[in-house]
Design a protein around this motif. Structure first.
Motif, PDB file in Angstrom:
ATOM      1  N   VAL A  35       0.797  -1.232   0.000  1.00  0.00           N
ATOM      2  CA  VAL A  35       0.000   0.000   0.000  1.00  0.00           C
ATOM      3  C   VAL A  35       0.829   1.281   0.000  1.00  0.00           C
ATOM      4  N   TYR A  36       2.153   1.180   0.039  1.00  0.00           N
ATOM      5  CA  TYR A  36       2.962   2.396   0.148  1.00  0.00           C
ATOM      6  C   TYR A  36       2.740   3.386  -0.994  1.00  0.00           C
ATOM      7  N   PRO A  37       2.658   2.952  -2.256  1.00  0.00           N
ATOM      8  CA  PRO A  37       2.427   3.926  -3.329  1.00  0.00           C
ATOM      9  C   PRO A  37       1.175   4.773  -3.110  1.00  0.00           C
ATOM     10  N   ALA A  38       0.100   4.152  -2.641  1.00  0.00           N
ATOM     11  CA  ALA A  38      -1.127   4.914  -2.386  1.00  0.00           C
ATOM     12  C   ALA A  38      -0.940   5.871  -1.212  1.00  0.00           C
ATOM     13  N   THR A  39      -0.143   5.466  -0.221  1.00  0.00           N
ATOM     14  CA  THR A  39       0.146   6.338   0.915  1.00  0.00           C
ATOM     15  C   THR A  39       0.926   7.563   0.462  1.00  0.00           C
ATOM     16  N   LEU A  40       1.916   7.357  -0.403  1.00  0.00           N
ATOM     17  CA  LEU A  40       2.705   8.458  -0.939  1.00  0.00           C
ATOM     18  C   LEU A  40       1.826   9.431  -1.717  1.00  0.00           C
ATOM     19  N   ILE A  41       0.980   8.903  -2.602  1.00  0.00           N
ATOM     20  CA  ILE A  41       0.101   9.745  -3.416  1.00  0.00           C
ATOM     21  C   ILE A  41      -0.880  10.514  -2.540  1.00  0.00           C
ATOM     22  N   ARG A  42      -1.429   9.861  -1.528  1.00  0.00           N
ATOM     23  CA  ARG A  42      -2.349  10.541  -0.612  1.00  0.00           C
ATOM     24  C   ARG A  42      -1.677  11.735   0.051  1.00  0.00           C
ATOM     25  N   THR A  43      -0.433  11.556   0.492  1.00  0.00           N
ATOM     26  CA  THR A  43       0.299  12.642   1.140  1.00  0.00           C
ATOM     27  C   THR A  43       0.537  13.797   0.173  1.00  0.00           C
ATOM     28  N   LEU A  44       0.934  13.485  -1.053  1.00  0.00           N
ATOM     29  CA  LEU A  44       1.166  14.531  -2.051  1.00  0.00           C
ATOM     30  C   LEU A  44      -0.101  15.329  -2.336  1.00  0.00           C
ATOM     31  N   LEU A  45      -1.227  14.641  -2.450  1.00  0.00           N
ATOM     32  CA  LEU A  45      -2.491  15.321  -2.733  1.00  0.00           C
ATOM     33  C   LEU A  45      -2.926  16.203  -1.567  1.00  0.00           C
ATOM     34  N   GLN A  46      -2.686  15.744  -0.356  1.00  0.00           N
ATOM     35  CA  GLN A  46      -3.122  16.495   0.810  1.00  0.00           C
ATOM     36  C   GLN A  46      -2.285  17.756   1.029  1.00  0.00           C
ATOM     37  N   VAL A  47      -1.011  17.695   0.672  1.00  0.00           N
ATOM     38  CA  VAL A  47      -0.108  18.810   0.941  1.00  0.00           C
ATOM     39  C   VAL A  47      -0.140  19.875  -0.149  1.00  0.00           C
ATOM     40  N   GLN A  48      -0.384  19.475  -1.404  1.00  0.00           N
ATOM     41  CA  GLN A  48      -0.370  20.452  -2.491  1.00  0.00           C
ATOM     42  C   GLN A  48      -1.483  21.487  -2.327  1.00  0.00           C
ATOM     43  N   ARG A  49      -1.249  22.684  -2.866  1.00  0.00           N
ATOM     44  CA  ARG A  49      -2.244  23.753  -2.848  1.00  0.00           C
ATOM     45  C   ARG A  49      -3.181  23.583  -4.035  1.00  0.00           C
ATOM     46  N   GLY A  50      -4.460  23.377  -3.751  1.00  0.00           N
ATOM     47  CA  GLY A  50      -5.419  23.194  -4.827  1.00  0.00           C
ATOM     48  C   GLY A  50      -5.062  21.977  -5.652  1.00  0.00           C
ATOM     49  N   THR A  51      -4.930  22.192  -6.981  1.00  0.00           N
ATOM     50  CA  THR A  51      -4.510  21.114  -7.876  1.00  0.00           C
ATOM     51  C   THR A  51      -3.256  21.551  -8.639  1.00  0.00           C
ATOM     52  N   SER A  52      -2.328  22.174  -7.909  1.00  0.00           N
ATOM     53  CA  SER A  52      -1.138  22.756  -8.523  1.00  0.00           C
ATOM     54  C   SER A  52      -0.237  21.722  -9.188  1.00  0.00           C
ATOM     55  N   LEU A  53      -0.219  20.495  -8.673  1.00  0.00           N
ATOM     56  CA  LEU A  53       0.643  19.461  -9.239  1.00  0.00           C
ATOM     57  C   LEU A  53      -0.155  18.307  -9.846  1.00  0.00           C
ATOM     58  N   TYR A  54      -1.174  17.868  -9.120  1.00  0.00           N
ATOM     59  CA  TYR A  54      -1.947  16.714  -9.573  1.00  0.00           C
ATOM     60  C   TYR A  54      -3.440  17.010  -9.420  1.00  0.00           C
ATOM     61  N   THR A  55      -4.209  16.479 -10.371  1.00  0.00           N
ATOM     62  CA  THR A  55      -5.657  16.699 -10.326  1.00  0.00           C
ATOM     63  C   THR A  55      -6.385  15.618  -9.538  1.00  0.00           C
ATOM     64  N   GLY A  56      -5.720  14.523  -9.274  1.00  0.00           N
ATOM     65  CA  GLY A  56      -6.346  13.446  -8.524  1.00  0.00           C
ATOM     66  C   GLY A  56      -5.413  12.268  -8.358  1.00  0.00           C
ATOM     67  N   THR A  57      -5.946  11.196  -7.796  1.00  0.00           N
ATOM     68  CA  THR A  57      -5.147  10.018  -7.467  1.00  0.00           C
ATOM     69  C   THR A  57      -4.490   9.398  -8.691  1.00  0.00           C
ATOM     70  N   PHE A  58      -5.278   9.140  -9.735  1.00  0.00           N
ATOM     71  CA  PHE A  58      -4.739   8.462 -10.913  1.00  0.00           C
ATOM     72  C   PHE A  58      -3.808   9.369 -11.711  1.00  0.00           C
TER      73      PHE A  58
END
Length: 313
Positions: A35-58
């Motif tokens: 599950v680590y990849p999903a944990t990493l992605i979750r952290t990135l999404l939570q920390v970014q401002r708005g959708t500055s880097l990613y629009t979603g999980t996929f």
């Protein structure tokens, strides 16, 4: 063992502790890696401002995969494996507290709630410093505005993860002292104690409800494997707002949970409280299945020899 329940529960006193801990380390490591990849992605999404880097999980998954390959999805994983210690502490605390509470109450929901919350308190005291370092490693290469700490060029290009880890730890200590490794500790407790306290009662509740609907010859392990993700989705939805705040406190170096919460609402509205929820549920679903199947199988494999033939599943 509660013989009157449709789903039999193996209690602490039924276990061969040597087998339990030996198999438990392997099980915990397997779950972390899955599950680590999903944990990493979750952290990135939570920390970014708005959708500055990613629009979603996929979107995050495929961008990281294209830019860095599979290794990018495991950034900071070596440090995170130290949570094996907290995993064993969690399991031990949960089982021991269940045994202790059983002296005062036979209510399974109450025992699960108290034991789950207590286990999370102990585990988070070990996990938070590991998370702080691991999350800083996750943020590397994601934009300077997302983290206060950077690995230098040599460390970043080095194949030895320990060089990067040592650099990050040194920077954290230089900036914040020992307290820096426990940044976000309160937020973590406010996230994971309720999450654990909710998960276990709902897990047993869903398992019991499914057992009433399923054929009498349906293996209990299948019902438990279905109950796990349902409980995880319930607990994740309830505690996600605090998880977003926790991630920002730890990564951005904030000291106030309330201030971070208020700023999140001001900048992104209530929608900001759901950030990373889909990644968290996606992460928690396989985690719950693997954990439940692994944990229940682990307990059955760890039964004391004289009890093996007396248990039917």
């Amino acid at each position: 063992m509660h013989e009157k329940r449709n789903i039999q529960i193996i209690e602490w006193e039924d276990l061969d502790k040597r087998k339990f801990y030996s198999f438990g380390v392997f099980m915990t490591m397997s779950i972390r890696a899955t599950v680590y990849p999903a944990t990493l992605i979750r952290t990135l999404l939570q920390v970014q401002r708005g959708t500055s880097l990613y629009t979603g999980t996929f979107d995050a998954f495929f961008k990281i995969l294209r830019a860095e390959g599979v290794r990018g999805l495991y950034r900071g994983f070596m440090v995170n494996t130290l949570t094996l210690i907290s995993g064993q502490a969690y399991i031990t605390t949960y089982e021991l507290v269940r045994k202790y509470v059983s002296q005062y109450s036979d209510d399974n929901t109450f025992k699960s709630l108290v034991a789950g919350g207590s286990a999370s308190l102990v585990a988070q005291s070990i996990t938070v410093p590991i998370d702080v370092v691991s999350q800083q490693l996750m943020m590397q290469g994601q934009g300077e505005h997302l983290t206060r700490f950077r690995v230098n060029a040599d460390s970043k290009n080095s194949k030895q993860m320990f060089g990067q880890t040592r650099t990050i730890m040194s920077q954290i200590f230089a900036a914040d002292g020992f307290r820096g490794f426990y940044r976000g500790y309160v937020a973590s407790l406010l996230t994971y104690i309720p999450n654990s306290a909710v998960w276990w009662p709902f897990y047993h509740f869903y398992a019991e409800q499914l057992s009433k609907l399923a054929p009498s010859d349906c293996p209990h392990l299948i019902l438990q494997a279905m109950a796990g993700p349902l409980a995880a989705a319930t607990a994740s939805t309830v505690t996600n707002p605090m998880d977003v705040v926790r991630a920002r406190v730890q990564v951005e170096g904030r000291s106030s949970v309330i201030e971070t919460f208020n700023q999140l609402i001001k900048e992104e509205g209530c929608w900001g409280l759901t950030k990373g929820l889909s990644a968290r549920i996606i992460s928690s679903t396989p985690t719950a299945i693997v954990m439940v199947v692994g944990y229940e199988t682990l307990k059955k494999m760890s039964l004391r020899p004289e009890l093996v033939d007396s248990r039917h599943w």
